[in-house]
Every structure is written in structure tokens, then in C-alpha cells.
Design an enzyme around this catalytic site. Sequence first.
Site, short mmCIF file in Angstrom:
data_model
loop_
_atom_site.label_atom_id
_atom_site.label_comp_id
_atom_site.label_asym_id
_atom_site.label_seq_id
_atom_site.Cartn_x
_atom_site.Cartn_y
_atom_site.Cartn_z
N GLU A 223 0.86 -1.18 0.00
CA GLU A 223 0.00 0.00 0.00
C GLU A 223 0.89 1.23 0.00
O GLU A 223 2.12 1.12 0.10
CB GLU A 223 -0.94 -0.01 1.21
CG GLU A 223 -0.22 -0.01 2.55
CD GLU A 223 -1.16 -0.27 3.74
OE1 GLU A 223 -2.17 -0.97 3.59
OE2 GLU A 223 -0.86 0.24 4.83
N HIS B 247 -4.33 2.95 8.20
CA HIS B 247 -3.10 2.44 8.77
C HIS B 247 -2.16 3.60 9.09
O HIS B 247 -2.03 4.53 8.29
CB HIS B 247 -2.38 1.49 7.80
CG HIS B 247 -3.06 0.16 7.65
ND1 HIS B 247 -2.92 -0.62 6.54
CD2 HIS B 247 -3.88 -0.52 8.48
CE1 HIS B 247 -3.61 -1.73 6.70
NE2 HIS B 247 -4.21 -1.69 7.86
#
Lengths: 290, 410
Positions: A209, A247
Site C-alpha cells: 500500500e 493504517h
Amino acid sequence: MSILVNKNSLVIVQGFTGNEGTFHATQMIEYGTQVVGGVTPGKGGTTHLERPVFNTVEEAVKQAGANVSIIFVPPAFAADAIMEAADAGIAVIVCITEGIPVKDMVKAKAYLEGKNSRLIGPNCPGIITPGEAKIGIMPGFIFQKGSIGVVSKSGTLTYEAVDQLTKLGMGQSTAIGIGGDPIIGTTTKEAVEFFMNDPETEGIVMIGEIGGGMEAEAARWIKEYGTKPVVGFIAGQTAPAGRRMGHAGAIVGGKDDTAEAKMAIMRECGIHVVESPAEIGQRMKEVLGR
Amino acid sequence: MNIHEYQAKEVLKKYGVAIQEGYVAETPEQAYEAALKVKEVSGSDWCVVKAQIHAGGRGKGKIEGTEQRGVQVAKNADLARDIAQNLLGGNLITIQTGAKGKIVNKVLVAQDVFYPGASEPKEYYMSVLLDRGTKNNVIIYTTEGGMDIEQVAEEHPEKIFKEWVDPKVGFQPFQARKIAFNLGLSGKAFKEMVNFVTALYRAYEDTDSAMFEINPVLKTSDDRIIAVDAKVNLDDNALYRHSDLFALRDLAEEDPTEVEAGKYNLNFVKLDGNVGCMVNGAGLAMATMDIIKLSGGEPANFLDVGGTANAETVEAGFRIIMSDPNVKAILINIFGGIVRCDRVANGVVEAYRKIGDIKIPIIVRLQGTNAEEAKKIIDESGLKVYSAIMLKEAAELVKQLMREPGGNQA
């Protein structure tokens, strides 16, 4: 074969008697994982889920022979739990806890240097070798024993990829969620390296990511040393710069850690990059010629 | 969490970091008073009025519809009041705020630090942050202050210095000296810089910060080293042990829908697109946004509902997403591992009925435990909800809806 954990792993749960620890320890036991006990300071000598509770990790290692630990303690105490496990000589430490202060992790990571412990996570779903051991919070039933290695920064996105693989008849050797924090114990590159060296892994799915340089590092290593096909995906192609996407580590800081930049480097290094997460399984099938 | 420049400077000052002194003002009158107080400190009529918003580029940015810049020097207190009058309540548009701009609610009236003296004033750049590669904190600094650091990195990478801090022993005196020498300092300025960087790093560690950026660090004409601007970003995960810093949060600087989402423990980021989404897990949420884009839409938000996607969180998510009139469709994407899909489906139906008047199409993709039962619940609910099991099907549904003319009505 598999990487890092298998049916012989003797697992303890740190934060054993708490809600999370109890729930997931039960699931792990049902899956067939050898959970040999747990640690809750102050509750040593009692039993929980028909297994012994220890006051310290050291006791759990000495008395139950534990070599793997999974951590479910709250963020304020998690770095301490990691260090305790490393001090006791636990070989594989899996930290599920989300929200650990970065400063604590800088310390814990420095403490781990030179010790014989491998940390997975924090802020991760854990690691599973299908049919042998589930050391994490993933739903066991979507996994199937097989030859695809999966490494990912995210939980549910891992499940998504695994589900696609399983439905297309491709089981997994081991699936490892390395975590979405800025400081994590096992990097994408290290996990890929393990899979490349595992004789039973035939293909690797690598899911990253935005944020950080781990995927680029892994891609360059693969270009140099890779011997097996790798299918890759990077989440966050549409994420705006400078915003944290859930996150703690998922934030675009510069032009090198965008999804686009990472995908470009991965392609250059010979990784089969998919633009849509819906195509991970299908692409692996094509790449393997099945 | 970000804090304002004036708050950041107060924090730094507490740790002994020398700063450009100033006073915050919320009205033009207060700005006038602040300018007089500044004069007591500096001995000069001159001061600088700085708009306080959570974005950089203020010096070049302008208040919407005017020529007033976000930072301006005033030659006396009357002029400081006039500048404050222009700034307060105005919408400041800078390179970092985007076209939308940010409303100025406060100004900092600070001392003019570029006064003439024995030596030329000189600007440096200094930041402290975590280097994710080495997993250690790093101090990044350059003699090229006052400029955009990314531009310096591009044009003069050789001028950027980095000093890593070993967590086992912390920041050491030799490192402070090295930094001061590398910046070409000597004499009084050298000593001041050693103290400055030592105090700055202590402040960074003690406050559990994620990033400090001081641009510029100024050597004044009388060889003092001070922080003229200060950007401080705190580690959200560590705020539980810093209630004093958490109190500095300014909700006016945050998107109201994000603030609202926070009340329900929903992890929400507002974006500019036309397809809303609600997902469990941050990675899958980002991937779902990407799917929306690949299917011809633009994501309107990032929303991670976490491990518990029940009727209450789904309802809150619906309401927050639909408060944006640009949203033409919503994609719910849940991978039910531990959480059962049939429960989530019931939650969606319940939330939908409770809200009642939903005019935009909803696509629900539920996969994992009890996915088939979940699809049945959705399909038989009689609501205008499209259901899917595979991610591909969900993407296809988004694509179809985006192709429909006129508001994408189903």
C-alpha cells in the site's frame, strides 16, 4: 513446507485471559494450532481454556517449551510485551496490537537487534500455514493448503486475495500479514525471501500500500535474486497525498511512495502487477499457466 | 494530530528552544494589543502578522478575493490591526490548502526578526522525523532554508544533511556539534545552534511527535538562532499520554464530517468524488477506492468501519457519506471473516429502513462467512440495494451505475 510456522510450532498467547486473547486463542485451538498456554501477569498458576497461564514469558518457555508467541495486549503495553518475548528467546513473535506509539516501537525494534527473535507486525492479522497452524486473527476457513505464498500489509485485503486464490484452486503455503505500521518487524522483502527459499512455494502474491519504501526494496531484490513468479498489487492509487489512510503507515510522503511509483518499480523489476484487486487470483493462475 | 504555529512555538519554548516571540489574536483589537506587547519584547515598532491555519505556503497565499497575503510585516500596531482585519474571517488559499482554502480564525503577531545588525541574517531548514528505512529518528537539515525542502532535495541533494539518532543512546553532543559545523557556523551562533538542536530533539522525543519541521531556522543579524516557523505533527497513537497536547486540537481546522465520523470511531477521510464507500479494513478500503476509480467513478471518501460492521455503525456511515450531495452511489464492501455476513446484511437493511428516504443506489458486496445467506437477505429486502459476492461483480455494478445518464439513478 511453509515459512516461519508449522504444525510443530508451540504457541503462547500474551494477553491470554483478556477478551481478544480468549476469543482468538479459542479460534486458533479449533483450527488445530498447538497453543500450549498463555501469559497474563498476576494470573500465573491458573488455567484458562484448559491450558496453563504463566506470569512471564520466560516461565512459558521453560515450562511449556513455547517457541512462538502471539500478542494481544493493549497498545500502551505492547512494546514491552514484544521485548519480554524476545528476552525469553521466543523465535517468532506475532504482534496483533494496533495503535502502538511510534516511539515505543523505535525502542522495541532496537532491542530486538542481535536477538534471535523475528517479529511479525505489529498492527497485523498474523501468520497462517494452512492445515497446520493459524497464529493470528484471520478466518481459517478461507485458506487452503497449497503452494502460493502470500505477503501483505493489510488484513482484509489479504483475505480477499486468499479467497480468490482458494476459489481458483490455488492453495497457500503460508500467508503472512506484516502489518500497516511505519515500524514493523518483518519487511516485505524478508517475507519474499523466505518464500523464494521455500521449496514448496511456487508463486508469490505481494500486496502493499502507499507509504514507505518496502515494496520497492522487495521489488529490487526480486529482480536480482527472484526465482519464482510474483503477482503484486498496491492499494491506494486514489489516496490523496499527506493524508493517513487508516493504517498509521499508509501516508504518501513524497513522490516515491505513491501507489503509482511503487507499481512502476515493481513492473520494471518483473513483477506481474494488477491494477484491480479483483484480479489477483486470476493473474496468478495465468502466470502459473494453470 | 496537527497543531497551530503559535501552539507549536509555545511547546518548543517550554523545552528551551529559542523562538520568534509573539502573541495570538482573534480580533483586530487583540492584534493591536499584541503588537504593543511585541514591542516591549523586541524594542521595535515593526512586527509580522501571520495567519494561523493548518497548512503551509501562507506567505505566498492570498485571502480569497483580495490581495492580502497570509503573512505580512506591519510597521506599527495600527497597521498590524489593519492586516489582522483583512485576515480574520477571510478564506486563505495557499498551495497546500487547495482551491477550497481555509478560514482564518486566529493570527499570530510576532516580532520582526530580520532586523539589521552586525552580520547578515541567514535562513536554514531543520526537521526531525522517523526514517522508516532505518527505523530510527533522523534530523534533516540544510543551509537552504526558507524554501520548499522537496525542491532543495531535487535541485541540490548534496546540500541536504541527515543525522540519525541511535535509540539505544539517544541524541549525542557530538551530533549537535556536527550539525552546527555543517551549517557553517562559528562563535556565538555555533553555540546557539548546538543548544537549539539539542533542545529541539528533546522536545521531539518528549512530546511523542511524528514530525517537527522548522523552516526557517534563523541566524539573526546578532547571531542568535531561533525558530521563525514551526510545524509540529504529533503521533496520534501516543496522545493518550499527553492530555496537555491533546487539548491543543482545533476542531475548526478539521473537516466536519471527519469530526462527526470520529464520534462513532469510524476512520473516515473526506475526498472529492461521487461514489461513497464503506469497508472493513484499511487496506481493503483503499483497494475499494481504487476499484471505484477503475470502474469509472471517483471515490468520495475513505471509510474503514473496523471489525464491527453492525446496524449502528452502518447507519452512521450511511448518514456521514450521504451528507455530501456529490455522492451518487455507495459501495459497501465487507469481507466477513470473524464478523458474519448475514449479520452485516441485517444491519444494512435495518439502517436503510431507519433512514428511510435513500435516493441513491447502494451496492452491497458481502463475502466470507455466510455470504450466500447475506445476499439472500439483501435481495429479498425489497430495498433498492444491489448485492454482489465477488469483488468483480461489485466493480461491474459500479461501472453500470456510472454509465447511467442523469444522476446515475437506478
